[in-house]
Design a protein around this motif. Structure first.
Motif, short mmCIF file in Angstrom:
data_model
loop_
_atom_site.label_atom_id
_atom_site.label_comp_id
_atom_site.label_asym_id
_atom_site.label_seq_id
_atom_site.Cartn_x
_atom_site.Cartn_y
_atom_site.Cartn_z
N VAL A 91 -5.83 7.57 8.21
CA VAL A 91 -4.82 8.14 7.32
C VAL A 91 -4.81 7.38 6.00
O VAL A 91 -4.80 7.97 4.91
CB VAL A 91 -3.43 8.09 7.98
CG1 VAL A 91 -2.34 8.38 6.96
CG2 VAL A 91 -3.35 9.08 9.14
N LEU A 92 -4.81 6.05 6.08
CA LEU A 92 -4.79 5.23 4.86
C LEU A 92 -6.02 5.48 4.00
O LEU A 92 -5.94 5.47 2.77
CB LEU A 92 -4.69 3.75 5.23
CG LEU A 92 -3.41 3.31 5.94
CD1 LEU A 92 -3.50 1.85 6.34
CD2 LEU A 92 -2.19 3.55 5.06
N ALA A 93 -7.15 5.73 4.64
CA ALA A 93 -8.38 5.98 3.89
C ALA A 93 -8.41 7.38 3.28
O ALA A 93 -9.00 7.59 2.21
CB ALA A 93 -9.58 5.78 4.80
N ALA A 94 -7.78 8.34 3.95
CA ALA A 94 -7.88 9.74 3.52
C ALA A 94 -6.83 10.13 2.49
O ALA A 94 -6.99 11.13 1.79
CB ALA A 94 -7.75 10.67 4.74
N ALA A 95 -5.73 9.37 2.41
CA ALA A 95 -4.61 9.76 1.56
C ALA A 95 -4.54 8.88 0.32
O ALA A 95 -4.93 7.72 0.33
CB ALA A 95 -3.30 9.66 2.33
N SER A 96 -4.02 9.46 -0.75
CA SER A 96 -3.72 8.70 -1.96
C SER A 96 -2.26 8.93 -2.32
O SER A 96 -1.72 10.00 -2.08
CB SER A 96 -4.62 9.13 -3.12
OG SER A 96 -4.44 10.51 -3.40
#
Length: 318
Positions: free
Chosen positions: A116-121
């Motif tokens: 999630v942390l990698a996919a979201a901004s």
């Protein structure tokens, strides 16, 4: 988040041996079926559904913008799922995450959270349904802060109900699909102007729910001004029916136009909806959701016999 991952053990990038975490913007029909089955298994085990209604509706809409993260074992079994609502990323990406009860305590939840942390901004808003201590520990470990609490309250319908005493010049009638859509939306958005979800509904949000099998206009009660027909408030009820579970009613949405506050209309609408669920739908219990911070509403519902059943916590990052 619905996870019972330990605070120690596999690192944040680790998952169970052989698990694969992959992002996609579209799920196939078979993948949606797998996600729904996983969510039902987690809900049965935890006593709280891990995915809210908004996410479930979006799962059934192939055009809804979202990022889906799936964790699968080597044999293809779905072990975990995370949903990222990317509709308004500047305001925060909505996150819901669940791990299958049979595949917990193996790092899958942490791997999904890391995905999630990698996919979201931008800011993240993650719901933990049921306020499980393990979900709280996972959130804290990843830097999320506890920001909002949503209570689920319940009461039996066998107990005496208050009489729905309407203010003078006000009457009740059922919602008329097609005719009342726009006027209801205006009152709803005015009543919930400060609410982060309910106050932003569109006509499409209303109509997608009207298309659901549970929708019953007879249980969508409107309070209108007798002389003019102007909509003053409403109580939209819902009935939850799931194989293997007892039926339960819900105070789905209850709102009063700001111009009609302090006249007792909210209490009368609540009572009328409860009577409908008991007398016309044959139910013996009812639930509702209310923000912990809305102390006025919490106090009203407690005076009407509701008591706290569970809590859902929103964690935020950024």
């Amino acid at each position: 988040m619905s996870s019972t991952e330990p605070t120690s053990g596999p690192g944040p990038d680790a998952a169970a041996p052989g698990d694969r975490v992959a992002p996609t913007e579209r799920l196939t029909t078979a993948e949606v079926t797998d996600v729904l089955a996983l969510a039902r298994a987690a809900g049965d085990a935890d006593g709280a559904d891990p995915l809210d209604e908004h996410v479930l509706l979006r799962l059934r809409d192939p055009g809804a913008p979202a990022v889906h993260l799936t964790a699968r074992a080597a044999d293809g079994t779905l072990t975990g799922y995370a949903h990222l609502d990317t509709t308004a990323p500047a305001e925060g990406v909505g996150v819901e995450l669940v791990v299958h009860p049979a595949h917990r305590r193996r790092g899958t939840g942490r791997a999904l959270a890391r995905g999630v942390l990698a996919a979201a901004s931008g800011p993240l808003r993650a719901w933990a349904h049921g306020d499980h201590p393990s979900a709280a520990a996972l959130a804290v470990d990843l830097g999320f802060a506890r920001a909002r609490v949503l209570f689920q309250l319940r009461r039996p319908l066998a107990a005496a109900l208050p009489e729905p005493v309407l203010p003078e010049g006000v009457e009740l009638r059922a919602f008329r699909p097609g005719d009342d859509d726009e006027s209801w939306l205006a009152v709803n958005n005015a009543a919930f102007a400060e609410h982060p979800e309910q106050g932003r509904w569109t006509v499409d949000d209303l109509r997608v729910r009207m298309a659901e099998p549970w929708f019953d206009p007879a249980g969508f009660l409107l309070a209108v001004e007798s002389a003019t027909g102007r909509l003053l408030g409403f109580h939209w009820t819902k009935v939850h029916e799931r194989p293997g579970s007892a039926r339960i009613g819900e105070v789905y949405v209850l709102g009063v136009d700001p111009s009609a506050h302090r006249g007792g209309l909210g209490r009368a609408l609540t009572a009328a909806g409860l009577a409908h669920l008991r007398d016309r739908r044959g139910l013996d219990r009812v639930m509702l959701y209310v923000d912990e911070s809305n102390t006025r509403a919490v106090a009203l519902y407690e005076r009407l016999g509701f008591a706290r059943w569970s809590a859902h916590v929103n964690y935020q990052l950024g």
